[in-house]
Write an enzyme that holds these catalytic residues in place. Structure first.
Site, PDB file in Angstrom:
ATOM      1  N   ASP A 204       0.879  -1.176   0.000  1.00  0.00           N
ATOM      2  CA  ASP A 204       0.000   0.000   0.000  1.00  0.00           C
ATOM      3  C   ASP A 204       0.908   1.215   0.000  1.00  0.00           C
ATOM      4  O   ASP A 204       1.612   1.499   0.972  1.00  0.00           O
ATOM      5  CB  ASP A 204      -0.896  -0.006   1.248  1.00  0.00           C
ATOM      6  CG  ASP A 204      -1.848   1.178   1.256  1.00  0.00           C
ATOM      7  OD1 ASP A 204      -1.654   2.125   0.459  1.00  0.00           O
ATOM      8  OD2 ASP A 204      -2.795   1.169   2.067  1.00  0.00           O
ATOM      9  N   ILE A 205       0.868   1.925  -1.093  1.00  0.00           N
ATOM     10  CA  ILE A 205       1.814   3.014  -1.307  1.00  0.00           C
ATOM     11  C   ILE A 205       1.492   4.262  -0.478  1.00  0.00           C
ATOM     12  O   ILE A 205       2.310   5.163  -0.355  1.00  0.00           O
ATOM     13  CB  ILE A 205       1.810   3.311  -2.822  1.00  0.00           C
ATOM     14  CG1 ILE A 205       3.184   3.607  -3.299  1.00  0.00           C
ATOM     15  CG2 ILE A 205       0.862   4.407  -3.188  1.00  0.00           C
ATOM     16  CD1 ILE A 205       3.302   3.466  -4.782  1.00  0.00           C
TER      17      ILE A 205
ATOM     18  N   ASN B 196       3.131   6.390 -10.761  1.00  0.00           N
ATOM     19  CA  ASN B 196       1.827   6.446 -11.430  1.00  0.00           C
ATOM     20  C   ASN B 196       0.647   6.436 -10.467  1.00  0.00           C
ATOM     21  O   ASN B 196      -0.383   7.054 -10.748  1.00  0.00           O
ATOM     22  CB  ASN B 196       1.729   5.255 -12.397  1.00  0.00           C
ATOM     23  CG  ASN B 196       0.309   5.007 -12.855  1.00  0.00           C
ATOM     24  OD1 ASN B 196      -0.252   5.788 -13.624  1.00  0.00           O
ATOM     25  ND2 ASN B 196      -0.303   3.935 -12.359  1.00  0.00           N
TER      26      ASN B 196
ATOM     27  N   TYR C 129      -7.522  16.219  -3.965  1.00  0.00           N
ATOM     28  CA  TYR C 129      -6.785  15.566  -5.067  1.00  0.00           C
ATOM     29  C   TYR C 129      -6.134  16.624  -5.964  1.00  0.00           C
ATOM     30  O   TYR C 129      -4.949  16.538  -6.289  1.00  0.00           O
ATOM     31  CB  TYR C 129      -7.780  14.713  -5.859  1.00  0.00           C
ATOM     32  CG  TYR C 129      -7.273  14.102  -7.141  1.00  0.00           C
ATOM     33  CD1 TYR C 129      -6.388  13.022  -7.129  1.00  0.00           C
ATOM     34  CD2 TYR C 129      -7.712  14.584  -8.376  1.00  0.00           C
ATOM     35  CE1 TYR C 129      -5.951  12.438  -8.318  1.00  0.00           C
ATOM     36  CE2 TYR C 129      -7.284  13.999  -9.564  1.00  0.00           C
ATOM     37  CZ  TYR C 129      -6.406  12.931  -9.528  1.00  0.00           C
ATOM     38  OH  TYR C 129      -5.981  12.356 -10.706  1.00  0.00           O
TER      39      TYR C 129
ATOM     40  N   ALA D  20      -3.259  18.193  -4.144  1.00  0.00           N
ATOM     41  CA  ALA D  20      -2.119  17.271  -4.021  1.00  0.00           C
ATOM     42  C   ALA D  20      -1.383  17.155  -5.359  1.00  0.00           C
ATOM     43  O   ALA D  20      -0.152  17.117  -5.414  1.00  0.00           O
ATOM     44  CB  ALA D  20      -2.597  15.898  -3.559  1.00  0.00           C
TER      45      ALA D  20
HETATM   46  N1  LIG Z   1      -7.886   7.852 -15.375  1.00  0.00           N
HETATM   47  C1  LIG Z   1      -7.922   9.160 -15.544  1.00  0.00           C
HETATM   48  O1  LIG Z   1      -8.813   9.698 -16.216  1.00  0.00           O
HETATM   49  C2  LIG Z   1      -6.853  10.030 -14.946  1.00  0.00           C
HETATM   50  C3  LIG Z   1      -6.919  11.413 -15.187  1.00  0.00           C
HETATM   51  C4  LIG Z   1      -5.934  12.223 -14.661  1.00  0.00           C
HETATM   52  C5  LIG Z   1      -4.922  11.687 -13.913  1.00  0.00           C
HETATM   53  N2  LIG Z   1      -4.886  10.361 -13.679  1.00  0.00           N
HETATM   54  C6  LIG Z   1      -3.779   9.844 -12.863  1.00  0.00           C
HETATM   55  O2  LIG Z   1      -3.189   8.740 -13.520  1.00  0.00           O
HETATM   56  C7  LIG Z   1      -2.691   7.815 -12.561  1.00  0.00           C
HETATM   57  C8  LIG Z   1      -3.278   6.445 -12.826  1.00  0.00           C
HETATM   58  O3  LIG Z   1      -4.688   6.532 -12.699  1.00  0.00           O
HETATM   59  P1  LIG Z   1      -5.671   5.375 -13.195  1.00  0.00           P
HETATM   60  O4  LIG Z   1      -6.977   6.058 -13.435  1.00  0.00           O
HETATM   61  O5  LIG Z   1      -5.045   4.595 -14.269  1.00  0.00           O
HETATM   62  O6  LIG Z   1      -5.817   4.499 -11.871  1.00  0.00           O
HETATM   63  P2  LIG Z   1      -6.567   3.096 -11.663  1.00  0.00           P
HETATM   64  O7  LIG Z   1      -7.153   2.605 -12.918  1.00  0.00           O
HETATM   65  O8  LIG Z   1      -7.448   3.312 -10.503  1.00  0.00           O
HETATM   66  O9  LIG Z   1      -5.338   2.148 -11.263  1.00  0.00           O
HETATM   67  C9  LIG Z   1      -4.654   2.412 -10.116  1.00  0.00           C
HETATM   68  C10 LIG Z   1      -3.504   1.418  -9.904  1.00  0.00           C
HETATM   69  O10 LIG Z   1      -2.873   1.838  -8.732  1.00  0.00           O
HETATM   70  C11 LIG Z   1      -3.001   0.833  -7.716  1.00  0.00           C
HETATM   71  N3  LIG Z   1      -3.233   1.540  -6.451  1.00  0.00           N
HETATM   72  C12 LIG Z   1      -4.243   2.380  -6.142  1.00  0.00           C
HETATM   73  N4  LIG Z   1      -4.118   2.833  -4.884  1.00  0.00           N
HETATM   74  C13 LIG Z   1      -2.993   2.257  -4.394  1.00  0.00           C
HETATM   75  C14 LIG Z   1      -2.333   2.306  -3.154  1.00  0.00           C
HETATM   76  N5  LIG Z   1      -2.792   3.033  -2.121  1.00  0.00           N
HETATM   77  N6  LIG Z   1      -1.194   1.591  -2.992  1.00  0.00           N
HETATM   78  C15 LIG Z   1      -0.732   0.851  -4.011  1.00  0.00           C
HETATM   79  N7  LIG Z   1      -1.298   0.764  -5.209  1.00  0.00           N
HETATM   80  C16 LIG Z   1      -2.431   1.448  -5.391  1.00  0.00           C
HETATM   81  C17 LIG Z   1      -4.168  -0.053  -8.167  1.00  0.00           C
HETATM   82  O11 LIG Z   1      -4.090  -1.377  -7.661  1.00  0.00           O
HETATM   83  P3  LIG Z   1      -4.766  -1.788  -6.227  1.00  0.00           P
HETATM   84  O12 LIG Z   1      -6.139  -1.190  -6.211  1.00  0.00           O
HETATM   85  O13 LIG Z   1      -4.739  -3.282  -6.201  1.00  0.00           O
HETATM   86  O14 LIG Z   1      -3.881  -1.173  -5.195  1.00  0.00           O
HETATM   87  C18 LIG Z   1      -3.936  -0.020  -9.678  1.00  0.00           C
HETATM   88  O15 LIG Z   1      -2.871  -0.881 -10.004  1.00  0.00           O
HETATM   89  C19 LIG Z   1      -3.063   8.394 -11.191  1.00  0.00           C
HETATM   90  O16 LIG Z   1      -1.995   9.133 -10.672  1.00  0.00           O
HETATM   91  C20 LIG Z   1      -4.227   9.318 -11.503  1.00  0.00           C
HETATM   92  O17 LIG Z   1      -4.352  10.347 -10.546  1.00  0.00           O
HETATM   93  C21 LIG Z   1      -5.835   9.504 -14.165  1.00  0.00           C
END
Ligand SMILES: NC(=O)c1ccc[n+]([C@@H]2O[C@H](COP(=O)([O-])OP(=O)(O)OC[C@H]3O[C@@H](n4cnc5c(N)ncnc54)[C@H](OP(=O)(O)O)[C@@H]3O)[C@@H](O)[C@H]2O)c1
Length: 267
Positions: free
Chosen positions: A65-66, A92, A159, A162
């Site tokens: 858990d990061i 990421n 968010y 941050a």
């Molecule tokens: N998707 C978008 O539209 C979007 C837009 C702007 C920015 N972003 C940014 O892009 C990045 C990736 O987002 P995403 O949407 O692809 O996320 P996601 O689909 O929710 O995937 C998140 C990944 O991070 C892991 N994770 C989440 N919380 C964690 C924790 N506390 N400790 C360890 N691992 C954790 C998850 O696995 P587990 O749940 O098993 O831990 C999963 O592998 C993030 O920084 C997000 O803020 C995304």
């Protein structure tokens, strides 16, 4: 000499590189980055809280858990033991689980967890993995931020704050580390249709009494529209990251790279 026009320049361009991409599971942006950098020849280590079945015996997966110092310490310790360090670090993991209801609904705990996950995790992993990078005199760090750092969301104020702090910290880090051979940049995605986003759109459709496309359009409208007319794909973000961690971007330092289909209208 290899030139930008040579196909061979892109193929296997990360051969021999050790990479950490946090959060590389669940069909998110991280998973696409892992796949893309692996295709480029790198050895890619990833992390998540839940261990996917197919990674249960893999040396390239670390369960942690990061959002806790123990979690980041575990990742750093295992990487140093198994690989001696990394050449490329992609921070990421990020996101918001804060409740809806505006600023008064956000408790200390929500702010704290959001900053732990979106800012302090990256700060701690950078600090833990920088020493071997500094010793070898080269390395690349990419922080995944968000357009919300400039475009605060109604229910995601912590968010947005941050991510803004992460962008600001990245700039300072880039300036300090550039003379030492380490490049730092940030990538700010807009609305990317990950598996988690698909689930959110399905829930929105149920709540709004509409279909998937209607809910997606509602989401796009809530962002003021997306000029390109669609959400982004995780692979598109991964392609940008692949460029930023490669030698093709050797003179790019301390800059935020927005990838949002045109959502942000300002320069
Ligand atoms: N998707 C978008 O539209 C979007 C837009 C702007 C920015 N972003 C940014 O892009 C990045 C990736 O987002 P995403 O949407 O692809 O996320 P996601 O689909 O929710 O995937 C998140 C990944 O991070 C892991 N994770 C989440 N919380 C964690 C924790 N506390 N400790 C360890 N691992 C954790 C998850 O696995 P587990 O749940 O098993 O831990 C999963 O592998 C993030 O920084 C997000 O803020 C995304």
């Amino acid at each position: 000499m290899t030139t930008f026009k040579d196909k061979s320049f892109y193929e296997n361009e990360l051969d021999g590189k050790r990479v950490l991409v946090t959060g590389g599971t669940n069909g998110g942006i991280g998973e696409s980055i892992v796949k893309r950098l692996t295709r480029a020849g790198a050895t890619v280590i990833t992390t998540a809280r839940k261990t996917p079945d197919e990674m249960s015996t893999s040396d390239l997966f670390i369960q942690a858990d990061i959002s806790t110092p123990d979690g980041t310490t575990k990742i750093v310790t295992e990487i140093l033991e198994r690989f001696g360090g990394v050449d490329i670090l992609v921070n990421n993991v990020g996101g918001s689980s804060a409740p809806t209801g505006g600023v008064l609904a956000q408790r200390d705990l929500d702010w704290q967890l959001t900053f732990e996950t979106n800012l302090f995790a990256a700060v701690r992993l950078d600090r833990g993995l920088l020493p071997p990078m500094l010793e070898q005199g080269n390395g690349v760090i990419v922080h995944i931020t968000s357009i919300q750092s400039r475009f605060p969301g109604e229910n995601t104020m912590a968010y947005s704050a941050a991510k803004a702090a992460l962008t600001n910290y990245s700039k300072g880090l880039a300036t300090e580390l550039a003379p030492k051979g380490i490049r730092v940049n940030t990538v700010a995605p807009g609305s990317i249709e990950t598996k988690a986003a698909e689930r959110l759109i399905k829930r929105m459709a149920e709540n709004l009494g509409t279909d998937y496309d209607g809910a997606r359009q509602n989401l796009m409208d809530s962002l003021g529209g997306i000029p390109i007319g669609r959400t982004g794909r995780p692979e598109e973000v991964a392609e940008l990251v692949a460029f930023l961690v490669s030698d093709r971007s050797s003179y790019i330092i301390g800059t935020e790279h927005t990838i949002d289909g045109g959502i942000i209208r300002t320069t």
